[in-house]
Design a protein around this motif. Structure first.
Motif, PDB file in Angstrom:
ATOM      1  N   SER A  82      -8.478   1.830  73.791  1.00 29.86           N
ATOM      2  CA  SER A  82      -8.349   2.346  72.950  1.00 29.86           C
ATOM      3  C   SER A  82      -6.814   3.338  73.226  1.00 29.86           C
ATOM      4  N   GLY A  83      -6.034   3.258  71.882  1.00 27.96           N
ATOM      5  CA  GLY A  83      -5.044   3.140  71.881  1.00 27.96           C
ATOM      6  C   GLY A  83      -3.761   3.664  69.818  1.00 27.96           C
ATOM      7  N   TYR A  84      -3.080   4.060  70.216  1.00 29.65           N
ATOM      8  CA  TYR A  84      -2.256   4.248  69.212  1.00 29.65           C
ATOM      9  C   TYR A  84      -1.146   3.805  68.244  1.00 29.65           C
ATOM     10  N   CYS A  85      -0.995   3.240  67.001  1.00 30.30           N
ATOM     11  CA  CYS A  85      -0.227   2.125  66.785  1.00 30.30           C
ATOM     12  C   CYS A  85       0.252   2.745  65.535  1.00 30.30           C
ATOM     13  N   GLY A  86       0.675   3.658  65.162  1.00 24.67           N
ATOM     14  CA  GLY A  86       1.473   4.454  64.065  1.00 24.67           C
ATOM     15  C   GLY A  86       2.473   3.509  63.609  1.00 24.67           C
ATOM     16  N   TYR A  87       3.179   3.710  62.458  1.00 21.96           N
ATOM     17  CA  TYR A  87       4.764   3.122  62.587  1.00 21.96           C
ATOM     18  C   TYR A  87       5.568   4.482  62.347  1.00 21.96           C
ATOM     19  N   ASP A  88       5.606   5.141  61.479  1.00 26.39           N
ATOM     20  CA  ASP A  88       5.714   6.352  61.432  1.00 26.39           C
ATOM     21  C   ASP A  88       6.040   7.227  62.390  1.00 26.39           C
ATOM     22  N   ASP A  89       4.574   7.363  62.522  1.00 22.51           N
ATOM     23  CA  ASP A  89       4.391   8.623  63.667  1.00 22.51           C
ATOM     24  C   ASP A  89       3.522   8.248  64.077  1.00 22.51           C
ATOM     25  N   TYR A  90       3.286   7.142  65.643  1.00 22.68           N
ATOM     26  CA  TYR A  90       3.098   7.036  66.350  1.00 22.68           C
ATOM     27  C   TYR A  90       1.644   7.090  66.286  1.00 22.68           C
ATOM     28  N   TYR A  91       1.138   8.859  66.414  1.00 24.10           N
ATOM     29  CA  TYR A  91      -0.009   8.811  66.876  1.00 24.10           C
ATOM     30  C   TYR A  91      -1.022   9.134  65.341  1.00 24.10           C
ATOM     31  N   VAL A  93      -2.050   6.561  63.595  1.00 22.43           N
ATOM     32  CA  VAL A  93      -2.823   5.559  63.273  1.00 22.43           C
ATOM     33  C   VAL A  93      -3.629   5.034  64.861  1.00 22.43           C
ATOM     34  N   LYS A  94      -4.484   4.982  64.632  1.00 20.44           N
ATOM     35  CA  LYS A  94      -5.437   4.244  66.279  1.00 20.44           C
ATOM     36  C   LYS A  94      -6.009   3.249  65.536  1.00 20.44           C
ATOM     37  N   TRP A  95      -6.375   2.632  67.048  1.00 17.68           N
ATOM     38  CA  TRP A  95      -7.545   1.753  67.141  1.00 17.68           C
ATOM     39  C   TRP A  95      -8.097   1.550  68.956  1.00 17.68           C
ATOM     40  N   VAL A  96      -9.319   1.255  68.278  1.00 21.01           N
ATOM     41  CA  VAL A  96     -10.491   1.049  69.153  1.00 21.01           C
ATOM     42  C   VAL A  96     -11.494  -0.422  69.558  1.00 21.01           C
ATOM     43  N   LEU A  97     -11.119  -0.560  70.275  1.00 19.43           N
ATOM     44  CA  LEU A  97     -11.561  -1.985  71.133  1.00 19.43           C
ATOM     45  C   LEU A  97     -13.029  -2.180  71.404  1.00 19.43           C
ATOM     46  N   SER A  98     -13.966  -2.272  71.202  1.00 22.84           N
ATOM     47  CA  SER A  98     -14.997  -2.427  71.684  1.00 22.84           C
ATOM     48  C   SER A  98     -15.232  -3.653  72.532  1.00 22.84           C
ATOM     49  N   ALA A  99     -16.947  -3.290  73.190  1.00 29.06           N
ATOM     50  CA  ALA A  99     -16.875  -3.986  74.529  1.00 29.06           C
ATOM     51  C   ALA A  99     -17.010  -6.322  74.041  1.00 29.06           C
ATOM     52  N   ASP A 100     -17.245  -5.857  72.186  1.00 29.26           N
ATOM     53  CA  ASP A 100     -17.636  -7.280  71.511  1.00 29.26           C
ATOM     54  C   ASP A 100     -17.251  -7.711  71.248  1.00 29.26           C
ATOM     55  N   GLY A 101     -15.912  -7.267  71.021  1.00 29.95           N
ATOM     56  CA  GLY A 101     -14.286  -7.807  70.908  1.00 29.95           C
ATOM     57  C   GLY A 101     -13.873  -7.543  69.287  1.00 29.95           C
ATOM     58  N   VAL A 102     -14.354  -6.366  68.536  1.00 31.80           N
ATOM     59  CA  VAL A 102     -13.610  -5.949  67.431  1.00 31.80           C
ATOM     60  C   VAL A 102     -13.037  -4.586  67.827  1.00 31.80           C
ATOM     61  N   MET A 103     -11.544  -4.724  67.041  1.00 36.04           N
ATOM     62  CA  MET A 103     -10.873  -4.047  66.871  1.00 36.04           C
ATOM     63  C   MET A 103     -10.882  -3.355  65.821  1.00 36.04           C
ATOM     64  N   THR A 104     -10.958  -2.183  65.796  1.00 34.74           N
ATOM     65  CA  THR A 104     -10.949  -0.880  64.813  1.00 34.74           C
ATOM     66  C   THR A 104      -9.618  -0.781  63.887  1.00 34.74           C
ATOM     67  N   VAL A 105      -9.124  -0.457  62.663  1.00 35.45           N
ATOM     68  CA  VAL A 105      -7.766   0.615  63.010  1.00 35.45           C
ATOM     69  C   VAL A 105      -7.866   1.380  62.388  1.00 35.45           C
ATOM     70  N   PHE A 106      -7.703   2.713  62.114  1.00 34.16           N
ATOM     71  CA  PHE A 106      -8.122   3.442  61.810  1.00 34.16           C
ATOM     72  C   PHE A 106      -6.624   4.843  61.393  1.00 34.16           C
ATOM     73  N   GLY A 107      -6.097   5.572  60.164  1.00 34.81           N
ATOM     74  CA  GLY A 107      -5.318   6.747  60.583  1.00 34.81           C
ATOM     75  C   GLY A 107      -4.784   7.054  59.104  1.00 34.81           C
ATOM     76  N   ASN A 108      -3.405   6.873  59.486  1.00 33.26           N
ATOM     77  CA  ASN A 108      -2.874   7.260  57.342  1.00 33.26           C
ATOM     78  C   ASN A 108      -2.000   6.727  58.257  1.00 33.26           C
ATOM     79  N   GLY A 109      -1.187   4.908  57.165  1.00 36.91           N
ATOM     80  CA  GLY A 109       0.278   5.266  57.205  1.00 36.91           C
ATOM     81  C   GLY A 109      -0.022   3.534  57.555  1.00 36.91           C
ATOM     82  N   GLY A 110       1.374   3.408  58.023  1.00 42.74           N
ATOM     83  CA  GLY A 110       1.470   1.545  58.635  1.00 42.74           C
ATOM     84  C   GLY A 110       1.490   1.447  60.094  1.00 42.74           C
ATOM     85  N   VAL A 111       1.462   0.518  59.975  1.00 46.37           N
ATOM     86  CA  VAL A 111       0.473  -0.356  61.694  1.00 46.37           C
ATOM     87  C   VAL A 111       2.389  -0.909  62.309  1.00 46.37           C
ATOM     88  N   ARG A 112       2.479   0.264  63.383  1.00 44.24           N
ATOM     89  CA  ARG A 112       4.005  -0.648  63.885  1.00 44.24           C
ATOM     90  C   ARG A 112       3.644  -2.088  64.819  1.00 44.24           C
TER      91      ARG A 112
END
Length: 265
Positions: A82-91, A93-112
């Motif tokens: 897992s990690g962070y990927c927000g555009y204006d504020d890095y924290y 937007v967050k991403w979480v990658l499951s062992a079966d290959g699903v990456m979920t991106v969630f939070g508020n704003g844009g992805v850098r």
């Protein structure tokens, strides 16, 4: 059974009544185990821990576990990274990658993206060949340049309502991408957004889209069916360049311009 109490049948025509123990809470509802709370949680819920716990759980959704007032030893089964990927504020937007290959991106704003100011590499680059499914949740509103490009094992992507813009090259070189779900709030698909997505077979574009960048579907050699937005007045330069399998294209009624080499192959 009174609220907050439970009983145990002792097998000798007697029962033992004791107060229930709760370890987690969502809003006003309390749960006996963290696993129960996670199962009941909705996307982006905050789970507050009420007691010190040691528990093996699977977290397969975007929730926040607040353990500020409790000691926590939790094994997050099924989560690869897992990690962070927000555009204006890095924290933001967050991403979480499951062992079966699903990456979920969630939070508020844009992805850098890969070329955003102050960031040369995306925080999930080390896992780019393990991401098979991309799920962007509501609250995320755009993806910046090359945000998801070169995810060579990515097969499907879902963008949420409220998402407005797919930036330059966002899905470029995702060679195995086969399907993309676009929301009714999308207005812009920028230059080269799906460049060389050679496994993509169809695109159903919502009528909210008003702008297509050049080379947007260039070299999508498996693309057979495209429904364009009825709000488009122009098909951009080389938009479908080398789309050699294209059979059906539904043109918008308002279309006035088809630019150079839009359908060249």
């Amino acid at each position: 059974e009174a609220d907050g109490y439970g009983y145990t049948d002792n097998g000798d025509e007697t029962i033992t009544i004791k107060e229930k123990t709760y370890v987690a809470q969502i809003g006003e509802t309390k749960y006996a185990t963290l696993a129960d709370a996670i199962a009941a949680a909705q996307a982006n819920d905050v789970i507050t821990l009420l007691a010190d716990i040691t528990e093996d759980v699977t977290v397969n959704k975007s929730v926040t576990i607040d353990g500020e007032e409790a000691a926590v030893s939790v094994q997050l089964a099924g989560i690869l990274a897992s990690g962070y990927c927000g555009y204006d504020d890095y924290y933001s937007v967050k991403w979480v990658l499951s062992a079966d290959g699903v990456m979920t991106v969630f939070g508020n704003g844009g992805v850098r993206g890969a070329n955003s100011s102050g960031l040369d590499n995306r925080s999930y680059d080390a896992y780019e060949d393990q991401i098979k499914t991309l799920v962007v949740e509501e609250g995320v509103t755009f993806a910046n340049e090359n945000a998801f490009s070169s995810l060579t094992k990515l097969q499907s992507a879902v963008l949420p309502e409220g998402f407005t813009s797919i930036g330059k090259g966002v899905f470029a070189y995702c060679y195995d991408l086969r399907s993309i779900e676009l929301p009714n709030t999308l207005t812009t698909i920028d230059e080269g957004a799906f460049y060389s997505c050679s496994s993509l077979t169809s695109v159903d574009m919502p009528d909210s889209v008003t702008k297509l960048g050049k080379n947007v579907f260039r070299d999508c050699t498996s693309l057979q069916y495209v429904r364009l937005s009825n709000s488009l007045i122009e098909i951009s330069e080389q938009a479908f360049y080398q789309c050699t399998s294209l059979v059906t294209l539904k043109l918008p009624n308002k279309l006035t311009h088809i630019l150079d080499s839009a359908f060249y192959y």
